[in-house]
Design a protein around this motif. Structure first.
Motif, PDB file in Angstrom:
ATOM      1  N   SER A 152       0.837  -1.199   0.000  1.00  0.00           N
ATOM      2  CA  SER A 152       0.000   0.000   0.000  1.00  0.00           C
ATOM      3  C   SER A 152       0.873   1.251   0.000  1.00  0.00           C
ATOM      4  O   SER A 152       2.091   1.186   0.177  1.00  0.00           O
ATOM      5  CB  SER A 152      -0.909   0.010   1.230  1.00  0.00           C
ATOM      6  OG  SER A 152      -0.148   0.247   2.407  1.00  0.00           O
ATOM      7  N   GLY A 182      -4.489  -5.502  -3.970  1.00  0.00           N
ATOM      8  CA  GLY A 182      -4.394  -4.627  -2.808  1.00  0.00           C
ATOM      9  C   GLY A 182      -5.411  -4.866  -1.725  1.00  0.00           C
ATOM     10  O   GLY A 182      -5.286  -4.305  -0.633  1.00  0.00           O
ATOM     11  N   GLN A 228      -6.293   0.839   3.472  1.00  0.00           N
ATOM     12  CA  GLN A 228      -5.043   0.823   2.726  1.00  0.00           C
ATOM     13  C   GLN A 228      -5.222   1.533   1.382  1.00  0.00           C
ATOM     14  O   GLN A 228      -6.158   1.229   0.636  1.00  0.00           O
ATOM     15  CB  GLN A 228      -4.589  -0.619   2.483  1.00  0.00           C
ATOM     16  CG  GLN A 228      -4.358  -1.427   3.753  1.00  0.00           C
ATOM     17  CD  GLN A 228      -3.183  -0.908   4.549  1.00  0.00           C
ATOM     18  OE1 GLN A 228      -2.094  -0.708   4.011  1.00  0.00           O
ATOM     19  NE2 GLN A 228      -3.391  -0.682   5.835  1.00  0.00           N
TER      20      GLN A 228
END
Length: 418
Positions: free
Chosen positions: A188, A274, A204
């Protein structure tokens, strides 16, 4: 002045579309007995504490990244005069296959992430390339074929998720693929907030934001500063004229669809790398169709698409606060739909304004050229030409500069008269 005019014309349609959408949405809310001022106040409320405000910003940016990539994928095809409506199926099929490959291998971090991204781009490019091949070989409209390919892609993805690629146990509420190992996760960008002296949010910030920026810059350079981009735009404006100048229009159709599909394959990567680290039944959907609206609002330019993606991300983020305050979430849907309709009308108005402005600009020099009076640089009759006699006789003169032996310059004028 010309630069300011071009900027004004470029901004005219998007700004007009947003203003029209605001007016129409406010009127609809008033008709539903909902106070528009209160609704907009809730939408722009990012929280009371610095942590809440930064978290709201992270949510908007995380949502804007895939929307930007979706708009970019659609815009590439638009610049060629193609309508790639199959972005939805392309990115979802690419994401599930990339997730499966990522979960099946173990590689060092950067290589693992790179493999997942490359697989996603290849799958989506191949799927979009089929549409291009059908168009140039069989004359099938890319709109029809891409819609059909959407259905096929979603069907294949559903079969793979519930069958060969299923990683979740039987009876699980959410069906998903196997989780990608940590080496395939993208770090991140939360460290940036510490460097800027901001509160570190619990959410994040997707590291894929950097990749999206790089892709946007690369596409802008490719389309506007390279021969390939010139050929693409030329073939889109006039295939016959492009062919006459040596451009293979059929090949450009296939190449454009391949490039559009490759970018479409990146749409699911921010969430996959992510956040979720697996493809599941609750994976983000609908981004391909929203990308069409984002591309239209951004006028198919990367910078405009980025701003449009931020606007749509802001609207999506507003859904939860509106529901908490008991306002209808359909307000956001109405606003998004109104923008799509308004931007089409605004683009047509902007096109006509630009055309009339260009016509006025070209008419001014023509008016000056057609003036029969004596203009600057025109010698009146009888005034004599340079070096000629002042009595109106015809003569030409040539000034000759000569340096004498004493270092003094003398100008001699040679004249010839008729």
């Amino acid at each position: 002045m010309n630069l300011l005019r071009r900027i004004g014309l470029a901004m005219f349609a998007p700004v007009l579309a947003v203003v029209v959408a605001l007016v129409i949405s406010s009127a609809v809310m008033a008709a539903l007995q909902v106070n528009p001022v209160q609704v907009f106040a809730v939408m722009f409320d990012f929280g009371d504490t610095p942590s809440q405000q930064v978290t709201a910003l992270v949510v908007i940016l995380n949502r804007a990244v895939p929307l930007f990539l979706a708009g970019l994928a659609v815009a590439i095809a638009f610049r060629m005069g193609l309508f790639n409506i199959g972005v939805e199926g392309q990115y979802r099929l690419a994401t599930i296959l990339a997730a499966a490959v990522g979960a099946a291998v173990a590689l060092p971090g950067p290589l693992h992430v790179l493999l997942i991204v490359v697989v996603a781009m290849l799958v989506a490019a191949i799927w979009a390339g089929i549409v291009g091949v059908l168009k140039v070989t069989r004359g099938v409209s890319e709109v029809i074929s891409s819609i059909m390919m959407n259905v096929i892609a979603l069907g294949i993805a559903s079969y793979l998720l519930t069958g060969p690629l299923r990683g979740s146990p039987e009876g699980a509420l959410i069906v998903s693929t196997a989780e990608i190992p940590e080496s395939g996760w993208m770090p991140s960008l939360n460290g940036v907030f510490g460097l800027l002296g901001l509160a570190n949010p619990p959410r994040q910030l997707f590291g894929f934001l950097v990749v999206a920026v790089v892709v946007g810059v690369a596409i802008a350079v490719l389309l506007n500063r390279t021969r390939f981009g010139f050929d693409l735009r030329a073939a889109g404006l006039s295939p016959s004229a492009a062919s006459a100048s040596g451009v293979d229009s059929s090949a450009m159709v296939v190449k454009t669809m391949l490039l559009s599909g490759a970018v479409a394959g990146l749409i699911g990567m921010p969430d996959l790398l992510g956040s979720t680290h697996a493809y599941s039944t609750d994976f983000t959907t609908g981004l391909g169709f929203l990308g069409i609206a984002v591309a239209l609002l951004g006028r198919n330019k990367p910078v405009g698409i980025a701003l449009a993606a931020l606007l749509f991300a802001f609207l999506d983020r507003s859904l939860v606060p509106l529901q908490i305050q008991d306002f209808p979430a359909s307000v956001v849907t109405i606003f998004q739909g109104t923008i799509v309709l308004a931007v089409v009308v605004a683009n047509e108005i902007a096109r006509r304004v630009a055309r009339r402005s260009a016509e006025r600009g070209s008419a001014a020099p023509a008016a000056v050229a057609g003036d029969g009076g004596t203009g600057p640089g025109q010698a009146a009759s009888g005034a004599g030409s340079p070096g000629g006699a002042g009595d109106g006789g015809e003569g030409t003169g040539a000034g000759v500069s000569r340096t004498t032996g004493g270092g003094q310059r003398t100008d001699e004028r040679q004249e010839t008269g008729s």
